[in-house]
Design an enzyme around this catalytic site. Structure first.
Site, PDB file in Angstrom:
ATOM      1  N   GLY A  11      48.156  49.473  42.016  1.00 24.50           N
ATOM      2  CA  GLY A  11      48.222  47.834  42.459  1.00 24.50           C
ATOM      3  C   GLY A  11      49.590  47.070  42.990  1.00 24.50           C
ATOM      4  CB  SER A  13      50.222  48.244  47.987  1.00 20.95           C
ATOM      5  OG  SER A  13      48.882  47.810  47.729  1.00 20.95           O
ATOM      6  CB  THR A  36      43.938  53.627  47.627  1.00 19.14           C
ATOM      7  OG1 THR A  36      43.336  52.545  48.143  1.00 19.14           O
ATOM      8  CG2 THR A  36      43.395  53.324  46.026  1.00 19.14           C
ATOM      9  CB  VAL A  62      44.351  53.826  38.965  1.00 17.33           C
ATOM     10  CG1 VAL A  62      45.894  53.688  39.387  1.00 17.33           C
ATOM     11  CG2 VAL A  62      43.084  53.490  39.692  1.00 17.33           C
ATOM     12  CB  SER A 140      41.253  38.542  34.033  1.00 18.51           C
ATOM     13  OG  SER A 140      40.027  37.450  34.314  1.00 18.51           O
ATOM     14  CE1 TYR A 153      38.106  42.112  37.410  1.00 14.87           C
ATOM     15  CE2 TYR A 153      37.423  39.719  36.448  1.00 14.87           C
ATOM     16  CZ  TYR A 153      38.780  40.490  37.009  1.00 14.87           C
ATOM     17  OH  TYR A 153      40.146  39.945  37.277  1.00 14.87           O
ATOM     18  CB  ALA A 154      34.367  39.610  31.280  1.00 15.84           C
ATOM     19  CB  ALA A 155      33.026  45.025  29.225  1.00 15.38           C
TER      20      ALA A 155
HETATM   21  P1  NDP Z   1      43.885  42.469  44.701  1.00 19.13           P
HETATM   22  O1  NDP Z   1      42.882  42.639  45.422  1.00 19.13           O
HETATM   23  O2  NDP Z   1      45.359  41.865  46.323  1.00 19.13           O
HETATM   24  O3  NDP Z   1      44.551  43.788  44.842  1.00 19.13           O
HETATM   25  C1  NDP Z   1      44.272  44.542  43.858  1.00 19.13           C
HETATM   26  C2  NDP Z   1      45.891  46.513  44.441  1.00 19.13           C
HETATM   27  O4  NDP Z   1      45.255  46.875  43.254  1.00 19.13           O
HETATM   28  C3  NDP Z   1      45.747  46.648  45.819  1.00 19.13           C
HETATM   29  O5  NDP Z   1      46.935  46.506  45.688  1.00 19.13           O
HETATM   30  C4  NDP Z   1      44.812  47.542  45.565  1.00 19.13           C
HETATM   31  O6  NDP Z   1      45.553  48.778  47.124  1.00 19.13           O
HETATM   32  C5  NDP Z   1      44.601  48.756  44.167  1.00 19.13           C
HETATM   33  N1  NDP Z   1      43.969  49.094  43.791  1.00 19.13           N
HETATM   34  C6  NDP Z   1      42.408  48.824  43.918  1.00 19.13           C
HETATM   35  N2  NDP Z   1      41.921  49.533  43.581  1.00 19.13           N
HETATM   36  C7  NDP Z   1      42.930  50.656  43.285  1.00 19.13           C
HETATM   37  C8  NDP Z   1      42.687  52.172  43.213  1.00 19.13           C
HETATM   38  N3  NDP Z   1      41.495  52.817  42.454  1.00 19.13           N
HETATM   39  N4  NDP Z   1      43.622  53.191  42.888  1.00 19.13           N
HETATM   40  C9  NDP Z   1      44.990  52.133  43.006  1.00 19.13           C
HETATM   41  N5  NDP Z   1      45.627  50.989  43.455  1.00 19.13           N
HETATM   42  C10 NDP Z   1      43.980  50.758  43.825  1.00 19.13           C
HETATM   43  O7  NDP Z   1      44.574  41.426  43.765  1.00 19.13           O
HETATM   44  P2  NDP Z   1      45.088  40.825  42.844  1.00 19.13           P
HETATM   45  O8  NDP Z   1      46.216  40.900  43.144  1.00 19.13           O
HETATM   46  O9  NDP Z   1      43.776  39.925  42.661  1.00 19.13           O
HETATM   47  O10 NDP Z   1      44.721  41.152  40.994  1.00 19.13           O
HETATM   48  C11 NDP Z   1      45.206  42.304  40.636  1.00 19.13           C
HETATM   49  C12 NDP Z   1      44.685  41.952  39.445  1.00 19.13           C
HETATM   50  O11 NDP Z   1      44.737  40.991  38.807  1.00 19.13           O
HETATM   51  C13 NDP Z   1      43.592  42.723  39.514  1.00 19.13           C
HETATM   52  O12 NDP Z   1      43.686  43.905  38.131  1.00 19.13           O
HETATM   53  C14 NDP Z   1      42.412  41.532  38.919  1.00 19.13           C
HETATM   54  O13 NDP Z   1      41.238  41.727  38.218  1.00 19.13           O
HETATM   55  C15 NDP Z   1      43.319  40.419  38.202  1.00 19.13           C
HETATM   56  N6  NDP Z   1      43.387  39.316  37.992  1.00 19.13           N
HETATM   57  C16 NDP Z   1      43.189  38.494  39.520  1.00 19.13           C
HETATM   58  C17 NDP Z   1      42.678  37.455  39.476  1.00 19.13           C
HETATM   59  C18 NDP Z   1      42.777  36.504  40.770  1.00 19.13           C
HETATM   60  O14 NDP Z   1      42.188  35.567  40.715  1.00 19.13           O
HETATM   61  N7  NDP Z   1      43.584  36.605  42.470  1.00 19.13           N
HETATM   62  C19 NDP Z   1      42.113  36.822  38.436  1.00 19.13           C
HETATM   63  C20 NDP Z   1      42.414  37.261  36.926  1.00 19.13           C
HETATM   64  C21 NDP Z   1      43.530  39.082  37.044  1.00 19.13           C
HETATM   65  P3  NDP Z   1      44.729  49.466  47.557  1.00 19.13           P
HETATM   66  O15 NDP Z   1      43.817  48.410  47.641  1.00 19.13           O
HETATM   67  O16 NDP Z   1      45.631  49.855  48.969  1.00 19.13           O
HETATM   68  O17 NDP Z   1      44.577  50.442  46.991  1.00 19.13           O
END
Ligand code: NDP
Length: 245
Positions: A11, A13, A36, A62, A140, A153-155
């Site tokens: 993730g 990107s 992705t 992933v 998180s 999500y929490a799980a």
């Molecule tokens: P974003 O939605 O901004 O980014 C998510 C990233 O994950 C993107 O790069 C997306 O890339 C990638 N992604 C999603 N699904 C897949 C997949 N199946 N395969 C490969 N890549 C994937 O999320 P955040 O930056 O906000 O979050 C990042 C992490 O931090 C997450 O795990 C989130 O749960 C956690 N988090 C975020 C919080 C927040 O407030 N923002 C709070 C607590 C935790 P693409 O879409 O191009 O595949």
């Protein structure tokens, strides 16, 4: 600085992952961003080049265990092992428990939790062989304190914490550390889509009374990746403006 400079960020990107990519590249590591969407990855790669960083990108879903394993093992073979693995890819499919579909539950568990298991399993052999590894799982505050409307999500995020602590015990003697970061409410695409009312409600729960920035999470990841954190394992660092204390 560790011997093996390869750092993989799932993730990577955009959002938090993107900032982690830059923080690790800034430490002089060879960083590979996985996500992705190829176009977003290409844009990141060009932008990074302009900033003076040569980062590698690879489109991978992933939730496709076979593909993820192949990509990580391939990178490990090419670079003499994986030094740092950041399991950051994550999604939300919020809803009340009573009306939550199997699909919404499974998608979140597979993307947020199972992918971390698969990625770690693919990278771990090389870490143990090299007697060096830093695994950083992005959990998180929802996984620490729970959040109504986010049972799935929490799980997944609590699952990451349990996995982190168990694996930390398994591999501690091999100089492989495993830690979690639990971000609070961070300004990214993930939270941008929330209605203003929800944002206001969430902000009101934060002692600092404001959302965090992705860079603030990246600093924590850079710390866990660094030699300064070499005696720190099995920890959950909440970076949340005081939300979960
Ligand atoms: P974003 O939605 O901004 O980014 C998510 C990233 O994950 C993107 O790069 C997306 O890339 C990638 N992604 C999603 N699904 C897949 C997949 N199946 N395969 C490969 N890549 C994937 O999320 P955040 O930056 O906000 O979050 C990042 C992490 O931090 C997450 O795990 C989130 O749960 C956690 N988090 C975020 C919080 C927040 O407030 N923002 C709070 C607590 C935790 P693409 O879409 O191009 O595949």
């Amino acid at each position: 600085m560790s011997e093996n400079k390869l750092a993989i960020v799932t993730g990577g990107s955009r959002g938090i992952g993107r900032e982690i990519v830059y923080a690790l590249a800034g430490q002089g590591r060879t960083v590979v961003a996985l996500a992705t969407n190829q176009e977003r990855l290409d844009a990141l790669q060009s932008e990074a080049k302009e900033k003076g960083y040569d980062i590698l990108v690879k489109a991978v879903d992933v939730t496709d265990s076979e593909q993820l394993t192949e990509v990580i093992q391939g990178l490990a073979d090419e670079h003499g092992g994986v030094g740092i693995l950041v399991n950051n890819a994550g999604i939300t499919r919020d809803g009340l428990m009573m009306s939550m579909s199997d699909e919404a539950f499974d998608q979140v568990i597979e993307t947020n939790l199972k992918s971390a298991f698969v990625a770690i399993r693919a990278a771990l052999r090389s870490m143990i062989r090299n007697k060096f590894g830093r695994i950083i799982n992005i959990s998180s505050v929802a996984g620490v304190m729970g959040n109504a409307g986010q049972t799935n999500y929490a799980a997944s995020k609590s699952g990451l914490i349990g996995m982190t602590k168990s694996l930390a015990r398994e591999v501690a003697r091999k100089n492989v550390t495993v830690n979690c970061i639990a971000p609070g409410f961070i300004a990214t695409d993930m939270t941008d889509v929330l209605p203003d009312k929800v944002k206001e409600g969430a902000t009101a729960m934060i002692p600092m009374q404001k959302m965090g920035q992705a860079e603030q999470i990246a600093h924590a990841a850079a710390y866990f990746a660094s030699d300064q954190a070499s005696y720190t394992t099995g920890q959950v660092l909440c970076v949340d403006g005081g939300m979960a204390m």
